[in-house]
Design an enzyme around this catalytic site. Sequence first.
Site, PDB file in Angstrom:
ATOM      1  N   CYS A  70      32.025  -2.036 -15.318  1.00 47.73           N
ATOM      2  CA  CYS A  70      31.487  -2.670 -14.110  1.00 47.73           C
ATOM      3  C   CYS A  70      31.026  -4.090 -14.417  1.00 47.73           C
ATOM      4  O   CYS A  70      30.282  -4.309 -15.379  1.00 47.73           O
ATOM      5  CB  CYS A  70      30.308  -1.859 -13.569  1.00 47.73           C
ATOM      6  SG  CYS A  70      29.568  -2.581 -12.090  1.00 47.73           S
ATOM      7  N   CYS A  76      22.519  -4.527 -12.547  1.00 47.65           N
ATOM      8  CA  CYS A  76      22.168  -3.371 -11.736  1.00 47.65           C
ATOM      9  C   CYS A  76      21.377  -2.382 -12.585  1.00 47.65           C
ATOM     10  O   CYS A  76      21.652  -2.225 -13.778  1.00 47.65           O
ATOM     11  CB  CYS A  76      23.438  -2.718 -11.197  1.00 47.65           C
ATOM     12  SG  CYS A  76      23.186  -1.096 -10.474  1.00 47.65           S
ATOM     13  N   CYS A  79      22.868   2.010 -14.333  1.00 51.06           N
ATOM     14  CA  CYS A  79      23.544   2.497 -15.542  1.00 51.06           C
ATOM     15  C   CYS A  79      22.889   1.909 -16.789  1.00 51.06           C
ATOM     16  O   CYS A  79      22.590   0.723 -16.835  1.00 51.06           O
ATOM     17  CB  CYS A  79      25.023   2.119 -15.529  1.00 51.06           C
ATOM     18  SG  CYS A  79      25.976   2.966 -14.244  1.00 51.06           S
ATOM     19  N   CYS A 156      30.680   0.267  -6.653  1.00 51.54           N
ATOM     20  CA  CYS A 156      30.006   0.864  -7.805  1.00 51.54           C
ATOM     21  C   CYS A 156      30.976   1.747  -8.570  1.00 51.54           C
ATOM     22  O   CYS A 156      31.660   2.591  -7.975  1.00 51.54           O
ATOM     23  CB  CYS A 156      28.806   1.680  -7.326  1.00 51.54           C
ATOM     24  SG  CYS A 156      27.998   2.635  -8.625  1.00 51.54           S
ATOM     25  N   GLN A 220      22.819  18.628  -6.520  1.00 51.43           N
ATOM     26  CA  GLN A 220      23.262  17.940  -7.732  1.00 51.43           C
ATOM     27  C   GLN A 220      24.309  16.882  -7.391  1.00 51.43           C
ATOM     28  O   GLN A 220      25.182  17.104  -6.545  1.00 51.43           O
ATOM     29  CB  GLN A 220      23.841  18.946  -8.730  1.00 51.43           C
ATOM     30  CG  GLN A 220      22.821  19.878  -9.333  1.00 51.43           C
ATOM     31  CD  GLN A 220      21.961  19.210 -10.384  1.00 51.43           C
ATOM     32  OE1 GLN A 220      22.281  18.125 -10.884  1.00 51.43           O
ATOM     33  NE2 GLN A 220      20.857  19.854 -10.741  1.00 51.43           N
ATOM     34  N   TYR A 249      11.574  27.051  -7.383  1.00 46.39           N
ATOM     35  CA  TYR A 249      12.076  25.736  -6.987  1.00 46.39           C
ATOM     36  C   TYR A 249      13.537  25.903  -6.580  1.00 46.39           C
ATOM     37  O   TYR A 249      14.433  25.204  -7.060  1.00 46.39           O
ATOM     38  CB  TYR A 249      11.937  24.720  -8.113  1.00 46.39           C
ATOM     39  CG  TYR A 249      10.572  24.636  -8.749  1.00 46.39           C
ATOM     40  CD1 TYR A 249       9.568  23.845  -8.198  1.00 46.39           C
ATOM     41  CD2 TYR A 249      10.275  25.334  -9.918  1.00 46.39           C
ATOM     42  CE1 TYR A 249       8.314  23.760  -8.784  1.00 46.39           C
ATOM     43  CE2 TYR A 249       9.025  25.254 -10.510  1.00 46.39           C
ATOM     44  CZ  TYR A 249       8.053  24.468  -9.933  1.00 46.39           C
ATOM     45  OH  TYR A 249       6.809  24.388 -10.519  1.00 46.39           O
ATOM     46  N   GLU A 270      10.250  27.879  -2.738  1.00 47.41           N
ATOM     47  CA  GLU A 270      10.512  26.441  -2.642  1.00 47.41           C
ATOM     48  C   GLU A 270       9.514  25.841  -1.654  1.00 47.41           C
ATOM     49  O   GLU A 270       9.251  26.428  -0.594  1.00 47.41           O
ATOM     50  CB  GLU A 270      11.954  26.210  -2.165  1.00 47.41           C
ATOM     51  CG  GLU A 270      12.280  24.821  -1.673  1.00 47.41           C
ATOM     52  CD  GLU A 270      12.176  23.772  -2.763  1.00 47.41           C
ATOM     53  OE1 GLU A 270      11.481  22.766  -2.516  1.00 47.41           O
ATOM     54  OE2 GLU A 270      12.773  23.965  -3.837  1.00 47.41           O
ATOM     55  N   ASP A 310      13.751  25.907 -11.967  1.00 50.41           N
ATOM     56  CA  ASP A 310      14.442  24.623 -11.834  1.00 50.41           C
ATOM     57  C   ASP A 310      13.481  23.596 -11.246  1.00 50.41           C
ATOM     58  O   ASP A 310      13.628  23.168 -10.089  1.00 50.41           O
ATOM     59  CB  ASP A 310      15.686  24.794 -10.955  1.00 50.41           C
ATOM     60  CG  ASP A 310      16.534  23.539 -10.896  1.00 50.41           C
ATOM     61  OD1 ASP A 310      16.270  22.589 -11.659  1.00 50.41           O
ATOM     62  OD2 ASP A 310      17.470  23.493 -10.064  1.00 50.41           O
ATOM     63  N   CYS A 337      15.940  18.488 -16.084  1.00 49.76           N
ATOM     64  CA  CYS A 337      16.612  17.189 -16.089  1.00 49.76           C
ATOM     65  C   CYS A 337      15.849  16.155 -16.911  1.00 49.76           C
ATOM     66  O   CYS A 337      16.303  15.014 -17.017  1.00 49.76           O
ATOM     67  CB  CYS A 337      16.809  16.681 -14.665  1.00 49.76           C
ATOM     68  SG  CYS A 337      15.276  16.451 -13.741  1.00 49.76           S
TER      69      CYS A 337
END
Length: 380
Positions: A70, A76, A79, A156, A220, A249, A270, A310, A337
């Site tokens: 890119c 940006c 990334c 992008c 996701q 969750y 949740e 999660d 994550c």
Amino acid sequence: MADYPCVELGPIAHGGHCVARLDGRVVFVRYGIPGERVRVRITDDSKPRMWWGEVAEVIEASPDRVIPPCPVAGRCGGCDFQHVAVPRQRELKAQVLAEQLRRLAGLDIDVTVEPVPGDADGLGWRTRMRYLVRDHRVGLRAWRSDELVELPVGGCRIAHPGGPADLGRFAGHDGELQVVISDDGCTVLGPGGELLTGSQIVTQHVGGRAYRVRADGFWQVHPGAAETLTAAVLDGLNPKAGEQVADLYCGCGLFAGALVDAGCRVTGIEASRSAIELAKLNVPQARFHAMRVDKAGSRLAKKTDLIVLDPPRTGAGAGVVRQLAGLEPTGIAYVACDPAALARDLATFATCGYRLESLRAFDLFPMTHHMECVAVLRPH
């Protein structure tokens, strides 16, 4: 460039920075690769003992340095690793995960970050994008900034190619554009969540089930993520028909659906009421409650065999971990994550009598420092 100090880049740190030292001070440097000699532009010197910077010039390059695909990479903020060959990106993520586990959980284990099948170049995967609109210009945010970086020709590079070819036609008002690619098409939301095209409720297919999801809700972002994570959770827990499972969750019911299809009795918790309403439609065979996980004790079965956890990026936290350990499940699948939050919670689980049985990490966010993990815990 001669005015910028020269440093040798040390190991990768959580967040995608390399650690360097300058005059006895730690400097966290973006856009480098461990082992390189670079000149660094200091971007934040507000703290006396640690600074932040970015590579201004590469003096001795790593063999894994590549030309970013890119043209706005480095400007940006989306990334971190476009300058790094994809296989080395995964090695760096594995090093971060291993270091967090060792430092925060006392676990010394080998870690591999697995690619998603079919994802060879790390591009064109992001199915949920947030763009910035200013004065009829469409772009992305600079790193930790509201500065607009205009999109390059071709758009992008990590965005899914199913989005609109001309985003400019949606740039009538300043604010944020959300572009969502689902199994039934493309949705664009304008400032304030205004529906510009597509549908507010989109459909995703996983494991033979159709899941209805709010376009502005959680799902996701990698098209292979839901299948990958669901398979990892089932493989790790090996659920049996009739077992009682708590899906915490649970969002709109992704894991609940897979567990019901394995013959389990599932209770999902949740906090988002809108997500729970969709979960009830998506997986009518399960029971769902809209409430905070830390307040859900009375809603969970006294005999809970398995737990799927999660949590958000901040982790479950010590209070929730202790509460769940008190249910004495025979297995817990923790989907994470953030490696630091995962490590902290694993350390708490260890004090409650649960050991790490297996850990898998997946490169669901190529070109960035992010990853997703599935940890399976069992009682000692």
